[in-house]
Write an enzyme that holds these catalytic residues in place. Sequence first.
Site: not given
Length: 698
Positions: A451, A521
């Site tokens: 990430d 997201d």
Amino acid sequence: MKLKSLSLFLCLLIGTIEGVSQTRKQTNSRPINAILWQKTHFAKGVLPPFSFDYGGKPSRQFIRNWRYTATQVKANDANEQRYLYTYTEPTGGLKVECEVKTFADFNAVEWVLRFHNMGKANSQEIANVKACDVTLAYKGEKTFNLHYAEGSHAAKSDFSPQLRQLAPGKHFYMRPEGGRSSQMLMPFFNIEAPTARQGVMVAIGWTGTWYADTRQLDAHRINLATGIERLKTYLYPQEQIRTSSIALLFWKGENRFVGHNRFRRFLLAHHSRKINGQTATYPVSTGFNYGDPSPCNEYTCLTTDYALAMMRRYKQFKIMPENFWLDAGWYKHSADVEHHKNWANTVGNWAIDSLRFPAGFRPIADEAHRLGTKFMLWFEPERVMKGSAWAVQHPQWMLDARGSSNQEDWTKDGEHDSFLFNLGNPEACRWMSRYIGDFIEQNSIDYYRQDFNIEPEGFWYANDKPGRQGICEIRYIEGLYAFWDYLLQRFPHLLIDNCASGGRRLDLETTSRSAPLWRTDYHYGEPVGYQCHTYGLNLYLPLHATGTLETDRFTFRSSLGAAIIYNWKITDARQSVYEMRRCQQEFETLRPYFLEDYSPLSGNADITSEAIWLAYQLLRPIDNTGYVVAFRRKDNPSPTYTVQLQGLKPQMLYTLTNIDTGERVSRTGSQLSAGHVLTLDQPRSSLILRIEGNGQKP
């Protein structure tokens, strides 16, 4: 002149006239041949398809007088040719290397530039670098269509297809935001010459701040310039830097989807992870009851015992995934909720929480392997919270910054709450590579998830030295590639899941090494947004995935793709194991077709509306089979919707089967291309049609 030499000369001459020229106004009515294009545009005495300023002078004024070499390099397969072209300053100072690859099977060419100061003193200033500076000329055009896509910004509209019509004298400038390569805009697009029925697919490889400036020069010509936006520097003696890479795939056909689908296959063939010589299959994954229970977040309350119980429960109910995925919150201090600690504000403490996982992750990985599946672990090594272990132990490797577009990350005193781990420092990069590599080996981890929840642009700006603008970014991105390449070489079966706040680091370089298994997201599990993301991103990338939280057809089908993450709560009595199995079976049936030809069937209008139908098509040309996937959203008043199927053989008879109702109809390819009516009686519903061509004429 020998016959063979004469033939080659004529081919090169035709390629120059019929192809693409930077200095002439010839127009192109025949498809561009990438191999001839490469030979003509990188020939001796010709302005190459890149440009830069050196010492304040544009390269077009001097580069044809520099020493020139062309060396053929061994290629990976029969369809690929590689050359290294060098252009060296007569005094022996600056050398520009251009590594070029052409792919006959896809009519594509790509290259990357490197600048090398061969001298004993600092070079003159290198600026205005256009790693690609190409003018395309087509017959009969007045306007060009630039098809591009939004990038990721956690919105329903992520990856939505966009159209910009250019006209003489007009241009369109693109760049990502914050230093992540697909934040807000994607570095993939299609320049279409609609009258000529051809164009070029463009892909930029740079996981930082690239730019692309598309400018229509006149009725027939369009110029494309790409590069690294802030590069303006001198080089130290013997110093070398690279720039962004560029790929051009020339296409000709009925419509622009010919280009998109050839490009998708090009990525699979030449810019995707290979294992044992084959394109890697990214897994169907599931977690360990994400965020369970409250007030836990992510996996801050997970323990070894709970993880093992969850895995065995999946086995018990015969809903096993291909991969168990442990995301954020497994490291030290992340579970300290009483002191307001969580997964996000404790990164930089990359040691396993021994209270929850006393034997590390080996017991979990071993159980996954015993059950016949894999184990993936989440990291975010580049963002280092101030005060964390890495920040305290290795302050010399931390980049700090002031000022950022994301003010949530800043304290009241104007300090960023995090450091950026300096991958541009070779010692730091080697240390991180070994640390993560050893961690993977010691814990028997199969897949690595990285990430990146920070905007690096401000850190790069703040750490450039005077007169060396862009160097910090270049060194950082070079280090990122070296880090990933180290992992992939050390672990030949490793897959990298590239997240970056959900799909914000997608470009030609990262697709070669990774895939986004959590592409955005945006609001987790909201199906309409997920439909939009599939619809737009499939035009460019065949390998990507998202999650699904429910098993109803409308929601589950919104998450279909080449891979998927099952975020079902298998401890929730409202969830049905039988419905989970049905979803898994449906996914496995459609999964291979997401690597085949893709066609959106609902146009380029606002695809985020709740009042529309959305439909797309998957087609495998080799056996004339495929699927139509369609959604009628909740506010759409019409039970019918007409679509025009793509890529069918006009005289072939096709049978369409509704996999929910079993209803079958047969039509010719020409009839289905002219229009086929889809029917859904209820709003917020979906359908899937199986396409089968039987080869018989009516």
